[in-house]
Design an enzyme around this catalytic site. Structure first.
Site, mmCIF file in Angstrom:
data_model
loop_
_atom_site.group_PDB
_atom_site.id
_atom_site.type_symbol
_atom_site.label_atom_id
_atom_site.label_comp_id
_atom_site.label_asym_id
_atom_site.label_seq_id
_atom_site.Cartn_x
_atom_site.Cartn_y
_atom_site.Cartn_z
ATOM 1 N N ASP A 252 0.847 -1.199 0.000
ATOM 2 C CA ASP A 252 0.000 0.000 0.000
ATOM 3 C C ASP A 252 0.885 1.252 0.000
ATOM 4 O OD1 ASP A 252 -1.888 1.975 0.334
ATOM 5 O OD2 ASP A 252 -2.361 1.462 2.423
ATOM 6 N N LYS A 259 1.634 8.132 0.417
ATOM 7 C CA LYS A 259 2.157 8.162 1.781
ATOM 8 C C LYS A 259 3.575 8.738 1.766
ATOM 9 C CE LYS A 259 -0.102 3.890 3.398
ATOM 10 N NZ LYS A 259 -0.959 4.461 4.450
ATOM 11 N N ASP A 270 0.634 -4.742 4.855
ATOM 12 C CA ASP A 270 -0.775 -4.352 4.802
ATOM 13 C C ASP A 270 -1.668 -5.544 4.440
ATOM 14 O OD1 ASP A 270 -2.644 -2.411 5.303
ATOM 15 O OD2 ASP A 270 -2.609 -1.561 3.277
ATOM 16 N N ASP A 329 -5.717 6.439 -0.489
ATOM 17 C CA ASP A 329 -5.055 5.673 0.571
ATOM 18 C C ASP A 329 -6.064 4.965 1.476
ATOM 19 O OD1 ASP A 329 -2.958 4.633 1.987
ATOM 20 O OD2 ASP A 329 -2.484 6.473 3.093
ATOM 21 N N GLU A 331 -7.887 2.603 0.769
ATOM 22 C CA GLU A 331 -8.133 1.561 -0.245
ATOM 23 C C GLU A 331 -8.613 0.253 0.366
ATOM 24 O OE1 GLU A 331 -5.297 1.977 1.205
ATOM 25 O OE2 GLU A 331 -4.887 -0.115 1.707
ATOM 26 N N ARG A 333 -10.776 -0.536 2.657
ATOM 27 C CA ARG A 333 -12.231 -0.695 2.731
ATOM 28 C C ARG A 333 -12.829 -0.966 1.355
ATOM 29 N NH1 ARG A 333 -12.797 5.123 5.416
ATOM 30 N NH2 ARG A 333 -10.664 4.559 5.961
HETATM 31 N N1 BES Z 1 -2.903 0.460 5.464
HETATM 32 C C1 BES Z 1 -3.292 1.728 5.949
HETATM 33 C C2 BES Z 1 -3.522 1.755 7.451
HETATM 34 C C3 BES Z 1 -2.339 1.487 8.339
HETATM 35 C C4 BES Z 1 -1.647 2.545 8.898
HETATM 36 C C5 BES Z 1 -1.956 0.204 8.658
HETATM 37 C C6 BES Z 1 -0.575 2.291 9.743
HETATM 38 C C7 BES Z 1 -0.884 -0.050 9.471
HETATM 39 C C8 BES Z 1 -0.196 0.987 10.026
HETATM 40 C C9 BES Z 1 -4.587 2.187 5.290
HETATM 41 O O1 BES Z 1 -4.796 1.737 4.002
HETATM 42 C C10 BES Z 1 -4.571 3.680 5.258
HETATM 43 O O2 BES Z 1 -3.686 4.231 4.674
HETATM 44 N N2 BES Z 1 -5.548 4.308 5.895
HETATM 45 C C11 BES Z 1 -5.652 5.728 5.924
HETATM 46 C C12 BES Z 1 -7.101 6.080 5.774
HETATM 47 C C13 BES Z 1 -7.373 7.551 5.635
HETATM 48 C C14 BES Z 1 -6.825 8.054 4.329
HETATM 49 C C15 BES Z 1 -8.857 7.779 5.706
HETATM 50 C C16 BES Z 1 -5.113 6.217 7.261
HETATM 51 O O3 BES Z 1 -5.371 5.560 8.275
HETATM 52 O O4 BES Z 1 -4.427 7.225 7.286
HETATM 53 ZN ZN ZN Z 2 -3.872 -0.067 3.492
HETATM 54 ZN ZN ZN Z 3 -3.927 3.004 2.525
#
Ligand code: BES
Ligand code: ZN
Ligand code: ZN
Length: 478
Positions: A252, A259, A270, A329, A331, A333
């Site tokens: 991811d 990111k 991920d 990001d 993604e 869901r």
């Molecule tokens: N895979 C990430 C979440 C994550 C963050 C997992 C840290 C493990 C450690 C996920 O896909 C993500 O990036 N989520 C975003 C969502 C936001 C853009 C609404 C997040 O949590 O920042």
């Molecule tokens: Zn993710």
């Molecule tokens: Zn993500």
């Protein structure tokens, strides 16, 4: 590594290193004067380990004294951590076998025996296959000296450790080695080895199934997405089926909502949810549980390219609801909604549990200590809670007030995939909930618990394999 039970014999040295377990609040006779003297000097707080040399028949023997803390305060998590610490300490001693000599004297309960076995084996795990200068430890056998009938507990501990290690191995593998196709191949192999059916859908079949949301995420990568189906039918007479769904982003990057590098380096992990469901399926099949369990993983990469989905896109989903993508990001869901819709409507499961490294917000809320739960069903939740307690994995249930659901609404489409920071862990879970209808469902966000920054007790640096054991225990009591 092998964990063996052998008849207790206090006098004979049977391995390279003898280990004695001691409580802080209980006087345990170690069978000889010298040891009892040394013991009186030792502060037996939990996980305190001291190496000493004792003279026996004109030669020095190494022994390890291991503190267990107060017997009255001994909980399963502590036992497991002590097990991990023992193995880690012994690996440094350049021995091939160790003996836990006074095991019967400390009179552990059955579930504590199981936890000790689990901890001893998990403490042996480290992800070092890519190091060319590694000095592999010689340790290959742990002898438990006992006259008790604890074989069943030891076997159960071994099974749970094995499931967890399968998960850790998959999750730790870097994304240039483990991508949707190689993950799918691995699952097919595991299915053959452990005894569950597998079916792998490639891009065409995923298109036929109308998994438009999953495909939108996968589009940016040159690696073909794979939809992985695992089926275990331990009770063919019954129609009852438990459904497990694991988030399977083999990488991811965040996509166009990219990111920073610091947030990207660990994103090979991920697919912690996928690791957990795959590990659990192996244990379920190996134990030949008389339950029916189906597991699915929508495996893909979230990358940037001329083909990738973009912020502002409006996409469709297998369930038919439309989604405006406000953040690429968010993604996970988008892959999970097609996976849960599929498992409910095409595999006809009666309940669904999804496990996902879904949100940074879950880490903000609960740290790396507990996983966050969002659910629509008290009954299924209660079972998950019992299963998590049995596994000493910590979960915490989030509130699901209607106000949170309203936030999910899109401006130009039915839903919005990233409605803002506030309550981010809850809204992410509820977004998936929009696709489960009335089916009992529990969502477990393991973003904080799936990885560990250091070796500690039975946890090793990198993937923890979180939820493999909870899902196995859930299937058992389902
Ligand atoms: N895979 C990430 C979440 C994550 C963050 C997992 C840290 C493990 C450690 C996920 O896909 C993500 O990036 N989520 C975003 C969502 C936001 C853009 C609404 C997040 O949590 O920042
Ligand atoms: Zn993710
Ligand atoms: Zn993500």
């Amino acid at each position: 590594m092998d964990l063996k039970l052998i008849k207790s014999n206090k006098c004979v040295q049977t391995s390279d290193l003898d280990v004695f377990l001691l409580f802080d609040d209980k006087n345990i006779d170690l069978g000889c004067e010298t040891l009892n003297l040394l013991k009186s000097e030792f502060d037996a707080k939990a996980s305190k380990i001291e190496k000493i040399k004792v003279l026996k028949e004109n030669k020095f023997n190494n022994i390890l004294l291991v503190g267990m803390g107060k017997e009255s305060e001994l909980d399963l998590e502590t036992v497991k951590n002590i097990g991990g610490d023992i193995t880690r300490a012994c690996k440094k001693e350049n021995v091939s076998s160790i003996s836990i000599r006074n095991f019967d004297d400390i009179s552990l309960e059955e579930n504590q025996v199981e936890a000790l076995a689990e901890g001893l084996l998990l403490g042996n795990y480290e992800f070092n296959k890519y190091k060319t200068d590694k000095k592999d430890s010689k340790l290959n056998t742990i002898n438990l000296h006992t006259d008790k009938d604890i074989n069943k507990n030891i076997e159960n501990g071994k099974l749970l450790a094995e499931a967890t290690i399968i998960a850790r191995e998959l999750i730790n593998e870097p994304a240039n080695v483990l991508y949707p196709k190689t993950l799918a191949n691995k699952v097919v192999e595991l299915g053959k080895e452990y005894g569950f059916e597998t079916e792998i859908y490639g891009k065409e079949k995923i298109e036929d199934l109308n998994m438009k949301s999953f495909l939108s995420v996968a589009k940016g990568s040159s690696k073909e997405p794979k939809f992985i189906v695992m089926r275990y039918k331990g009770n063919p007479q019954s129609d009852d089926k438990l459904g497990l769904v694991g988030k399977g982003l083999t990488y991811d990057s965040g996509g166009y909502s990219i990111k920073p590098t610091s947030g990207m380096v660990d994103m090979k992990g991920d697919m912690g949810g996928a690791g957990a469901v795959i590990g659990a399926m192996c244990a379920i099949a190996k134990a030949k549980l008389n339950k029916n369990v189906i597991a699915v993983v929508a495996a893909c990469e979230n990358l940037i390219s001329g083909k990738a989905y973009k912020p502002g896109d409006i996409i469709n989903s297998m369930g038919g609801k439309t989604i405006e993508v406000t953040n690429t990001d968010a993604e996970g869901r988008l892959t999970l909604i097609d996976a849960v819709y599929y498992i409910i409507h095409n595999e006809n499961v009666n309940s669904v549990v999804d496990v996902a490294t879904l949100t940074g917000a879950a880490v903000v809320a609960l740290g790396t200590v507990a996983s966050a739960i969002v659910t629509n069903d008290d009954n299924l939740y209660n079972k998950v809670e019992i299963a998590a307690n049995l596994s000493t994995e910590k979960i915490w249930r989030m509130p699901v007030f209607d106000e949170y659901k309203k936030i999910l609404k899109g401006k130009e489409a039915d839903l919005n995939n990233s409605p803002g920071r506030d309550g981010g862990c809850i809204t992410a879970g509820l977004f998936i909930g929009e696709f489960v209808g009335e089916t009992p469902w529990v969502h477990i966000d393991i973003a904080g618990t799936s990885g560990s920054s250091k070796d500690s007790g039975y946890k090793s640096k990198g993937a923890t394999g979180e939820c493999a054991r909870t899902l196995y225990n859930l299937a058992k009591l389902y």
